[in-house]
Design a protein around this motif. Structure first.
Motif, mmCIF file in Angstrom:
data_model
loop_
_atom_site.group_PDB
_atom_site.id
_atom_site.type_symbol
_atom_site.label_atom_id
_atom_site.label_comp_id
_atom_site.label_asym_id
_atom_site.label_seq_id
_atom_site.Cartn_x
_atom_site.Cartn_y
_atom_site.Cartn_z
ATOM 1 N N ILE A 140 0.856 -1.226 -0.056
ATOM 2 C CA ILE A 140 0.052 -0.208 -0.216
ATOM 3 C C ILE A 140 0.820 1.404 0.283
ATOM 4 O O ILE A 140 0.718 2.199 -0.769
ATOM 5 C CB ILE A 140 -0.776 0.105 1.277
ATOM 6 N N ALA A 141 2.044 1.266 0.777
ATOM 7 C CA ALA A 141 2.713 2.426 0.951
ATOM 8 C C ALA A 141 3.538 2.818 -0.487
ATOM 9 O O ALA A 141 3.774 3.637 -0.993
ATOM 10 C CB ALA A 141 3.891 2.281 2.031
ATOM 11 N N GLU A 194 3.582 5.823 -2.955
ATOM 12 C CA GLU A 194 4.552 6.454 -3.306
ATOM 13 C C GLU A 194 4.540 6.517 -4.905
ATOM 14 O O GLU A 194 5.055 7.388 -5.577
ATOM 15 C CB GLU A 194 5.721 5.603 -2.896
ATOM 16 N N LEU A 195 4.427 5.443 -5.580
ATOM 17 C CA LEU A 195 4.149 5.649 -6.889
ATOM 18 C C LEU A 195 3.102 6.369 -7.532
ATOM 19 O O LEU A 195 3.692 6.863 -8.677
ATOM 20 C CB LEU A 195 4.387 4.009 -7.711
ATOM 21 N N VAL A 196 2.089 6.366 -7.195
ATOM 22 C CA VAL A 196 0.805 7.061 -7.771
ATOM 23 C C VAL A 196 0.873 8.486 -7.332
ATOM 24 O O VAL A 196 0.748 9.508 -8.011
ATOM 25 C CB VAL A 196 -0.345 6.353 -7.471
ATOM 26 N N TRP A 197 0.622 8.646 -5.932
ATOM 27 C CA TRP A 197 0.443 9.991 -5.339
ATOM 28 C C TRP A 197 1.858 10.640 -4.978
ATOM 29 O O TRP A 197 1.903 11.862 -4.505
ATOM 30 C CB TRP A 197 -0.356 10.071 -4.191
ATOM 31 N N ARG A 198 3.196 10.125 -4.870
ATOM 32 C CA ARG A 198 4.277 10.717 -4.588
ATOM 33 C C ARG A 198 4.341 11.072 -3.073
ATOM 34 O O ARG A 198 4.707 12.316 -2.898
ATOM 35 C CB ARG A 198 4.710 11.669 -5.651
ATOM 36 N N PRO A 238 5.333 11.776 0.391
ATOM 37 C CA PRO A 238 6.519 11.910 0.881
ATOM 38 C C PRO A 238 7.072 11.014 2.080
ATOM 39 O O PRO A 238 8.190 10.700 2.337
ATOM 40 C CB PRO A 238 6.736 13.604 1.293
ATOM 41 N N LEU A 239 5.735 10.487 2.759
ATOM 42 C CA LEU A 239 6.414 9.464 3.789
ATOM 43 C C LEU A 239 6.006 7.988 3.438
ATOM 44 O O LEU A 239 6.360 7.227 4.375
ATOM 45 C CB LEU A 239 5.464 9.965 4.972
ATOM 46 N N ALA A 240 5.700 7.771 2.268
ATOM 47 C CA ALA A 240 5.212 6.568 2.009
ATOM 48 C C ALA A 240 6.644 5.518 1.801
ATOM 49 O O ALA A 240 6.502 4.247 2.451
ATOM 50 C CB ALA A 240 4.507 6.409 0.429
ATOM 51 N N GLY A 263 21.796 6.644 -3.194
ATOM 52 C CA GLY A 263 20.948 8.077 -3.732
ATOM 53 C C GLY A 263 20.227 7.640 -5.059
ATOM 54 O O GLY A 263 19.795 8.562 -5.546
ATOM 55 N N ALA A 264 19.729 6.270 -5.040
ATOM 56 C CA ALA A 264 19.089 6.063 -6.353
ATOM 57 C C ALA A 264 17.731 6.186 -6.104
ATOM 58 O O ALA A 264 17.300 6.728 -4.903
ATOM 59 C CB ALA A 264 19.157 4.325 -6.630
ATOM 60 N N SER A 265 16.655 6.055 -7.229
ATOM 61 C CA SER A 265 15.423 6.350 -7.083
ATOM 62 C C SER A 265 14.809 5.255 -6.075
ATOM 63 O O SER A 265 14.818 4.261 -6.207
ATOM 64 C CB SER A 265 14.676 6.395 -8.341
ATOM 65 N N SER A 266 13.868 5.992 -5.159
ATOM 66 C CA SER A 266 13.144 5.016 -4.224
ATOM 67 C C SER A 266 12.175 4.342 -5.098
ATOM 68 O O SER A 266 11.580 3.207 -4.281
ATOM 69 C CB SER A 266 12.790 5.824 -3.233
ATOM 70 N N ARG A 267 11.789 4.721 -6.275
ATOM 71 C CA ARG A 267 10.648 3.894 -7.073
ATOM 72 C C ARG A 267 11.195 2.550 -7.174
ATOM 73 O O ARG A 267 10.189 1.440 -7.394
ATOM 74 C CB ARG A 267 10.479 4.723 -8.257
#
Length: 260
Positions: free
Chosen positions: A91-92, A96-100, A102-104, A168-172
């Motif tokens: 869910i988190a 993060e992927l859809v709504w960006r 910041p705490l997900a 420092g890579a993308s958290s996605r």
């Protein structure tokens, strides 16, 4: 044709924040987390302790399994929280992927370690319970194997999220892994139905239970207690992760401001 003296439309002065983003600001979230963490931990310890005392000393032995039934009061909540932990990661990750949000990503990282611990507890207590029941410590059936896969998924997510943070890579990347790993959760849930298994079918389903109330109520109390502990630990870890990020940002700004 517009008149020259027509009043211009006033520009909006504020943007309404959706309720789901109300605590997206780390400062606002931390104010809530500080207030909730200690009550969750203390309440979890109290409820869990009371439930385990109830289960160990007040509940009679089972007619078929005898005293070994008492393992259930740790094994079943650990299994639910192991699966629930990865559901929270999924869910988190979606948020993060859809709504960006910041705490997900921080929430997903915070859930991973306690989720892995409860999954490991589930596997260990399952083996202890299975030895006198099945005559063996381990069988490669659908439920046990898919639960072991879940533990490896947790280890993979923890390693991947740590590497993303260090490099420092993308958290996605970690978020995509969290969503893909969620496929295993329904497999765990339905494994005893889809494949021939030594593991007993689900005793508790929506709206009904096959467990006698004598055993059911302390089990529900233990599950609530462990869930409160889980929530308190997740909030503690989120606060620690945010503090690390803020400290790193301050050090980076200080390094950039100092003369070469």
């Amino acid at each position: 044709m517009l008149r020259a003296n027509a009043p211009a439309k006033a520009a909006p002065t504020s943007v309404k924040i959706l309720p789901m983003h109300g605590y997206a600001n780390p400062t606002r979230f931390l104010s809530l987390a500080r207030w909730l963490t200690l009550p969750l931990l203390l309440g979890g310890l109290a409820v869990t302790g009371g439930a385990l005392i109830w289960a160990l000393f007040r509940v009679p032995p089972d007619r078929l399994m005898g005293e070994t039934v008492r393992v259930m009061y740790i094994h079943v909540p650990a299994a639910w929280l192991g699966m629930g932990g990865w559901t929270a990661i999924a869910i988190a990750s979606l948020a993060e992927l859809v709504w960006r949000h910041p705490l997900a990503g921080i929430a997903a990282r915070a859930v991973a370690v306690p989720g892995a611990v409860f999954t490991a507890i589930c596997l260990v207590t399952g083996s202890i319970w299975g030895r006198p029941t099945w005559g063996t410590w381990w069988v490669w059936d659908g439920r046990l194997t898919s639960m072991l896969v879940l533990l490896f998924l947790y280890f993979g997510y923890i390693a991947l999220a740590g590497a993303v943070q260090r490099e420092g890579a993308s958290s996605r990347i970690a978020a995509i892994f969290g969503l893909i790993g969620a496929v295993n959760v329904p497999i765990i849930n339905r494994s005893v139905v889809w494949w021939n298994s030594l593991h007993q079918p689900a005793s508790i389903t929506l709206g009904k239970s096959a467990i006698d109330p004598t055993f059911l109520w302390p089990l529900l109390a233990a599950t609530i207690g462990f869930s409160l502990l889980f929530g308190g630990i997740v909030l503690m870890r989120m606060r620690a992760i945010i503090a690390d990020i803020q400290a790193e940002a301050r050090l980076r700004r200080k390094a950039m401001s100092e003369p070469a």
